[in-house]
Design a protein around this motif. Structure first.
Motif, PDB file in Angstrom:
ATOM      1  N   VAL A  94     -45.033 -36.610  46.493  1.00 43.97           N
ATOM      2  CA  VAL A  94     -44.870 -35.916  45.225  1.00 43.97           C
ATOM      3  C   VAL A  94     -44.710 -37.001  44.171  1.00 43.97           C
ATOM      4  N   ALA A  95     -45.451 -36.914  43.103  1.00 38.12           N
ATOM      5  CA  ALA A  95     -45.381 -37.941  42.073  1.00 38.12           C
ATOM      6  C   ALA A  95     -45.375 -37.301  40.692  1.00 38.12           C
ATOM      7  N   ALA A  96     -44.605 -37.892  39.791  1.00 42.00           N
ATOM      8  CA  ALA A  96     -44.607 -37.445  38.398  1.00 42.00           C
ATOM      9  C   ALA A  96     -45.910 -37.896  37.743  1.00 42.00           C
ATOM     10  N   ILE A  97     -46.463 -37.032  36.892  1.00 43.12           N
ATOM     11  CA  ILE A  97     -47.651 -37.377  36.103  1.00 43.12           C
ATOM     12  C   ILE A  97     -47.220 -37.430  34.643  1.00 43.12           C
ATOM     13  N   LEU A  98     -47.412 -38.591  34.033  1.00 39.71           N
ATOM     14  CA  LEU A  98     -47.036 -38.765  32.637  1.00 39.71           C
ATOM     15  C   LEU A  98     -48.265 -38.789  31.765  1.00 39.71           C
ATOM     16  N   GLY A  99     -48.264 -37.978  30.732  1.00 39.20           N
ATOM     17  CA  GLY A  99     -49.287 -38.084  29.707  1.00 39.20           C
ATOM     18  C   GLY A  99     -48.989 -39.314  28.866  1.00 39.20           C
ATOM     19  N   VAL A 100     -50.023 -40.081  28.546  1.00 43.26           N
ATOM     20  CA  VAL A 100     -49.840 -41.292  27.746  1.00 43.26           C
ATOM     21  C   VAL A 100     -50.999 -41.419  26.758  1.00 43.26           C
ATOM     22  N   GLY A 149     -53.885 -38.049  21.456  1.00 44.02           N
ATOM     23  CA  GLY A 149     -52.991 -37.252  20.628  1.00 44.02           C
ATOM     24  C   GLY A 149     -51.808 -36.676  21.379  1.00 44.02           C
ATOM     25  N   TYR A 150     -51.434 -37.310  22.483  1.00 43.02           N
ATOM     26  CA  TYR A 150     -50.362 -36.799  23.341  1.00 43.02           C
ATOM     27  C   TYR A 150     -49.033 -36.729  22.600  1.00 43.02           C
ATOM     28  N   LYS A 151     -48.318 -35.636  22.809  1.00 41.85           N
ATOM     29  CA  LYS A 151     -46.951 -35.464  22.297  1.00 41.85           C
ATOM     30  C   LYS A 151     -46.072 -35.094  23.481  1.00 41.85           C
ATOM     31  N   ALA A 152     -45.094 -35.934  23.763  1.00 40.14           N
ATOM     32  CA  ALA A 152     -44.205 -35.723  24.905  1.00 40.14           C
ATOM     33  C   ALA A 152     -43.302 -34.524  24.675  1.00 40.14           C
ATOM     34  N   PRO A 153     -42.949 -33.824  25.754  1.00 45.63           N
ATOM     35  CA  PRO A 153     -41.998 -32.711  25.623  1.00 45.63           C
ATOM     36  C   PRO A 153     -40.585 -33.233  25.348  1.00 45.63           C
ATOM     37  N   ALA A 154     -39.728 -32.366  24.872  1.00 45.68           N
ATOM     38  CA  ALA A 154     -38.356 -32.748  24.513  1.00 45.68           C
ATOM     39  C   ALA A 154     -37.399 -32.529  25.686  1.00 45.68           C
ATOM     40  N   PHE A 155     -37.859 -32.831  26.903  1.00 45.49           N
ATOM     41  CA  PHE A 155     -37.001 -32.756  28.085  1.00 45.49           C
ATOM     42  C   PHE A 155     -37.402 -33.882  29.035  1.00 45.49           C
ATOM     43  N   LYS A 188     -24.647 -43.310  38.497  1.00 41.80           N
ATOM     44  CA  LYS A 188     -24.624 -44.120  37.280  1.00 41.80           C
ATOM     45  C   LYS A 188     -26.010 -43.901  36.691  1.00 41.80           C
ATOM     46  N   ALA A 189     -26.089 -43.337  35.490  1.00 40.15           N
ATOM     47  CA  ALA A 189     -27.388 -42.889  35.005  1.00 40.15           C
ATOM     48  C   ALA A 189     -27.532 -43.051  33.502  1.00 40.15           C
ATOM     49  N   PHE A 190     -28.798 -43.051  33.073  1.00 44.32           N
ATOM     50  CA  PHE A 190     -29.138 -43.036  31.657  1.00 44.32           C
ATOM     51  C   PHE A 190     -30.528 -42.419  31.509  1.00 44.32           C
ATOM     52  N   VAL A 191     -30.882 -42.109  30.278  1.00 40.44           N
ATOM     53  CA  VAL A 191     -32.199 -41.554  29.981  1.00 40.44           C
ATOM     54  C   VAL A 191     -32.820 -42.385  28.868  1.00 40.44           C
ATOM     55  N   PHE A 192     -34.073 -42.783  29.082  1.00 43.29           N
ATOM     56  CA  PHE A 192     -34.800 -43.502  28.038  1.00 43.29           C
ATOM     57  C   PHE A 192     -36.100 -42.778  27.730  1.00 43.29           C
ATOM     58  N   ALA A 193     -36.669 -43.094  26.569  1.00 39.56           N
ATOM     59  CA  ALA A 193     -37.985 -42.577  26.193  1.00 39.56           C
ATOM     60  C   ALA A 193     -38.967 -43.735  26.244  1.00 39.56           C
ATOM     61  N   ASP A 194     -40.103 -43.526  26.930  1.00 35.53           N
ATOM     62  CA  ASP A 194     -41.109 -44.584  26.999  1.00 35.53           C
ATOM     63  C   ASP A 194     -41.865 -44.655  25.670  1.00 35.53           C
ATOM     64  N   LEU A 195     -42.923 -45.433  25.618  1.00 36.09           N
ATOM     65  CA  LEU A 195     -43.650 -45.669  24.375  1.00 36.09           C
ATOM     66  C   LEU A 195     -44.305 -44.412  23.806  1.00 36.09           C
ATOM     67  N   ASP A 196     -44.502 -43.393  24.651  1.00 34.80           N
ATOM     68  CA  ASP A 196     -45.072 -42.124  24.197  1.00 34.80           C
ATOM     69  C   ASP A 196     -44.021 -41.041  24.030  1.00 34.80           C
ATOM     70  N   GLY A 197     -42.759 -41.379  24.248  1.00 41.76           N
ATOM     71  CA  GLY A 197     -41.686 -40.408  24.102  1.00 41.76           C
ATOM     72  C   GLY A 197     -41.350 -39.657  25.376  1.00 41.76           C
ATOM     73  N   ASN A 198     -42.018 -39.982  26.494  1.00 38.24           N
ATOM     74  CA  ASN A 198     -41.676 -39.351  27.778  1.00 38.24           C
ATOM     75  C   ASN A 198     -40.258 -39.744  28.158  1.00 38.24           C
ATOM     76  N   ARG A 199     -39.436 -38.754  28.426  1.00 37.77           N
ATOM     77  CA  ARG A 199     -38.031 -39.011  28.761  1.00 37.77           C
ATOM     78  C   ARG A 199     -37.903 -39.184  30.269  1.00 37.77           C
ATOM     79  N   ILE A 200     -37.371 -40.349  30.648  1.00 36.12           N
ATOM     80  CA  ILE A 200     -37.207 -40.693  32.050  1.00 36.12           C
ATOM     81  C   ILE A 200     -35.715 -40.840  32.330  1.00 36.12           C
ATOM     82  N   ASP A 201     -35.233 -40.090  33.303  1.00 38.81           N
ATOM     83  CA  ASP A 201     -33.837 -40.128  33.747  1.00 38.81           C
ATOM     84  C   ASP A 201     -33.744 -41.141  34.890  1.00 38.81           C
ATOM     85  N   VAL A 202     -32.913 -42.151  34.727  1.00 40.00           N
ATOM     86  CA  VAL A 202     -32.771 -43.204  35.737  1.00 40.00           C
ATOM     87  C   VAL A 202     -31.371 -43.107  36.332  1.00 40.00           C
TER      88      VAL A 202
END
Length: 125
Positions: A14-20, A65-71, A107-121
């Motif tokens: 199972v793999a996440a697919i990120l729009g970029v 023209g990708y726009k990342a979701p707000a989650f 121990k966790a944080f959330v960042f947004a990549d260059l396209d705004g994709n939110r990644i929970d680490v």
């Protein structure tokens, strides 16, 4: 659902697919922060790419023209969340939730990549 009605199909990868918006720029970022390596690409120009590191896999899909979701779109378990957090800061990425030890054992944080994709680490503690 009762136990006798449970699906018996074995789940595989199972793999996440990120729009970029720029697949090569995103590859460079995820390679630099996490050490992902490209294992597959498709198209001319490249429109799809598979990245892999250890047991993790990430798929990048070029979307004009990708726009990342707000989650959060993906959750990544790592062995050292502080190291990844510092790498995100060095790359100037937006930190959505700062690094914190949670009472549920991460121990966790959330960042947004260059396209705004939110990644929970997260790192198990």
């Amino acid at each position: 659902m009762s136990a006798q009605n449970q699906p018996t199909t074995h789940l595989g990868r199972v793999a996440a697919i990120l729009g970029v918006s720029d697949i090569h720029r995103s590859y460079e970022l995820y390679s630099s922060i996490f050490g992902f390596e490209k294992t597959f690409e498709n198209g001319d120009p490249v429109g799809f790419m598979i990245l892999k590191k250890d047991d993790a896999e990430l798929h990048l899909s070029l979307q004009r023209g990708y726009k990342a979701p707000a989650f959060n779109v993906a959750h990544m378990m790592v062995s050292d969340a502080e190291e990844v957090y510092r790498a995100c800061e060095r790359h100037g990425l937006r930190i959505i939730k700062r690094l914190k030890v949670h009472d549920y054992g991460l121990k966790a944080f959330v960042f947004a990549d260059l396209d705004g994709n939110r990644i929970d680490v997260g790192e198990a503690v």
